[in-house]
Each structure stands twice: as C-alpha cells, then as structure tokens.
Design a protein around this motif. Structure first.
Motif, PDB file in Angstrom:
ATOM      1  N   GLY A   5      -4.607  -6.697 -13.948  1.00  0.00           N
ATOM      2  CA  GLY A   5      -3.419  -6.446 -15.507  1.00  0.00           C
ATOM      3  C   GLY A   5      -2.303  -5.013 -15.412  1.00  0.00           C
ATOM      4  N   ASN A   6      -2.936  -4.473 -14.667  1.00  0.00           N
ATOM      5  CA  ASN A   6      -2.312  -3.413 -14.457  1.00  0.00           C
ATOM      6  C   ASN A   6      -1.513  -2.924 -13.081  1.00  0.00           C
ATOM      7  OD1 ASN A   6      -1.592  -2.670 -17.315  1.00  0.00           O
ATOM      8  ND2 ASN A   6      -4.011  -1.845 -16.954  1.00  0.00           N
ATOM      9  N   THR A   7      -1.748  -3.030 -12.059  1.00  0.00           N
ATOM     10  CA  THR A   7      -2.353  -2.864 -10.456  1.00  0.00           C
ATOM     11  C   THR A   7      -1.634  -3.562 -10.249  1.00  0.00           C
ATOM     12  OG1 THR A   7      -4.373  -2.116 -10.897  1.00  0.00           O
ATOM     13  CG2 THR A   7      -3.396  -2.149  -8.588  1.00  0.00           C
ATOM     14  N   GLU A   8      -0.203  -3.027  -9.009  1.00  0.00           N
ATOM     15  CA  GLU A   8       0.816  -3.931  -8.824  1.00  0.00           C
ATOM     16  C   GLU A   8       0.157  -4.327  -7.186  1.00  0.00           C
ATOM     17  OE1 GLU A   8       4.253  -5.829  -8.314  1.00  0.00           O
ATOM     18  OE2 GLU A   8       3.502  -4.350  -9.876  1.00  0.00           O
ATOM     19  N   VAL A   9      -0.239  -5.674  -7.314  1.00  0.00           N
ATOM     20  CA  VAL A   9      -0.466  -5.706  -5.646  1.00  0.00           C
ATOM     21  C   VAL A   9      -0.152  -6.401  -4.890  1.00  0.00           C
ATOM     22  CG1 VAL A   9      -3.023  -7.973  -5.176  1.00  0.00           C
ATOM     23  CG2 VAL A   9      -2.748  -6.336  -7.692  1.00  0.00           C
ATOM     24  N   THR A  37      -4.008  -6.937   4.626  1.00  0.00           N
ATOM     25  CA  THR A  37      -4.139  -6.187   4.058  1.00  0.00           C
ATOM     26  C   THR A  37      -3.471  -5.872   2.648  1.00  0.00           C
ATOM     27  OG1 THR A  37      -3.992  -4.654   6.317  1.00  0.00           O
ATOM     28  CG2 THR A  37      -4.045  -3.297   4.487  1.00  0.00           C
ATOM     29  N   LEU A  38      -4.767  -5.831   1.970  1.00  0.00           N
ATOM     30  CA  LEU A  38      -4.333  -5.867   0.724  1.00  0.00           C
ATOM     31  C   LEU A  38      -3.748  -4.504   0.263  1.00  0.00           C
ATOM     32  CD1 LEU A  38      -6.255  -8.601   0.966  1.00  0.00           C
ATOM     33  CD2 LEU A  38      -5.136  -8.700  -1.738  1.00  0.00           C
ATOM     34  N   GLU A  39      -2.849  -3.984  -0.941  1.00  0.00           N
ATOM     35  CA  GLU A  39      -2.938  -2.794  -1.440  1.00  0.00           C
ATOM     36  C   GLU A  39      -2.761  -2.299  -2.827  1.00  0.00           C
ATOM     37  OE1 GLU A  39       0.497   0.622   0.089  1.00  0.00           O
ATOM     38  OE2 GLU A  39       1.404  -1.515  -0.647  1.00  0.00           O
ATOM     39  N   GLY A  40      -3.133  -2.795  -3.729  1.00  0.00           N
ATOM     40  CA  GLY A  40      -3.154  -1.787  -5.215  1.00  0.00           C
ATOM     41  C   GLY A  40      -1.816  -0.831  -5.316  1.00  0.00           C
ATOM     42  N   LYS A  41      -1.532  -0.748  -6.008  1.00  0.00           N
ATOM     43  CA  LYS A  41      -0.438   0.444  -6.310  1.00  0.00           C
ATOM     44  C   LYS A  41      -0.575   0.824  -8.145  1.00  0.00           C
ATOM     45  CE  LYS A  41       2.506   2.267  -2.829  1.00  0.00           C
ATOM     46  NZ  LYS A  41       3.982   1.977  -2.059  1.00  0.00           N
ATOM     47  N   ARG A  42      -0.415   1.564  -8.269  1.00  0.00           N
ATOM     48  CA  ARG A  42      -0.584   2.121 -11.014  1.00  0.00           C
ATOM     49  C   ARG A  42      -0.461   3.300 -10.282  1.00  0.00           C
ATOM     50  NH1 ARG A  42      -5.140   1.381 -14.973  1.00  0.00           N
ATOM     51  NH2 ARG A  42      -3.646   2.216 -16.226  1.00  0.00           N
ATOM     52  N   LYS A  43       0.797   3.835 -11.403  1.00  0.00           N
ATOM     53  CA  LYS A  43       1.237   5.262 -11.038  1.00  0.00           C
ATOM     54  C   LYS A  43      -0.107   5.909 -12.265  1.00  0.00           C
ATOM     55  CE  LYS A  43       5.169   7.298 -13.429  1.00  0.00           C
ATOM     56  NZ  LYS A  43       6.481   7.345 -13.892  1.00  0.00           N
ATOM     57  N   GLY A  44      -0.119   6.821 -11.669  1.00  0.00           N
ATOM     58  CA  GLY A  44      -0.725   8.039 -11.544  1.00  0.00           C
ATOM     59  C   GLY A  44      -2.440   7.741 -11.225  1.00  0.00           C
TER      60      GLY A  44
END
Length: 69
Positions: free
Chosen positions: A7-11, A35-42
């Motif tokens: 719920g915090n990771t931008e998928v 390819t799946l990419e997960g991004k989260r600040k910090g």
C-alpha cells in the motif's frame, strides 16, 4: 496475475502502465515477459521479471520496497 504490495510502494508494469499503490490487484496479461517495478521514496527500487506462459495460471507476485537507502 495477482499482485500483492504494502500500500506504500508505487507499482508499475513496464511496457504496460502504472498499477499504483495497492495491497492486492488482479491483472489479465497476455503471455510474455514482464518487468514489474516498485518505487518508494527513501527506499531502494525493486525490479522483478516474470515470464507468463499459456500454461501458467493464477500467478501471484509480491513486490514491496522495504530496504531503506
């Protein structure tokens, strides 16, 4: 394909589009390599590759950014 996250990771599914910040989502995809990419600040970005074949059904992938930079 079932995608699980925190719920915090931008998928994002590259070449397909953004999925968003989710806990669980089911997506229908044609057979192929994704390819799946997960991004989260910090946090460190996570990349996962998944090959979807005609025989594979009910694939579940968990993608979570949990390693701080």
């Amino acid at each position: 394909m079932n995608i699980l996250s925190d719920g915090n990771t931008e998928v994002t599914i590259r070449q397909v589009g953004k999925v968003g910040k989710i806990l669980k989502k089911t997506i229908e995809l044609s057979p192929g390599k994704y390819t799946l990419e997960g991004k989260r600040k910090g946090y460190k970005t996570v990349l996962l590759e998944e090959l979807i074949s005609i025989e594979k059904k009910n694939i579940t992938i968990k993608i979570v950014c949990n390693e701080p930079i």
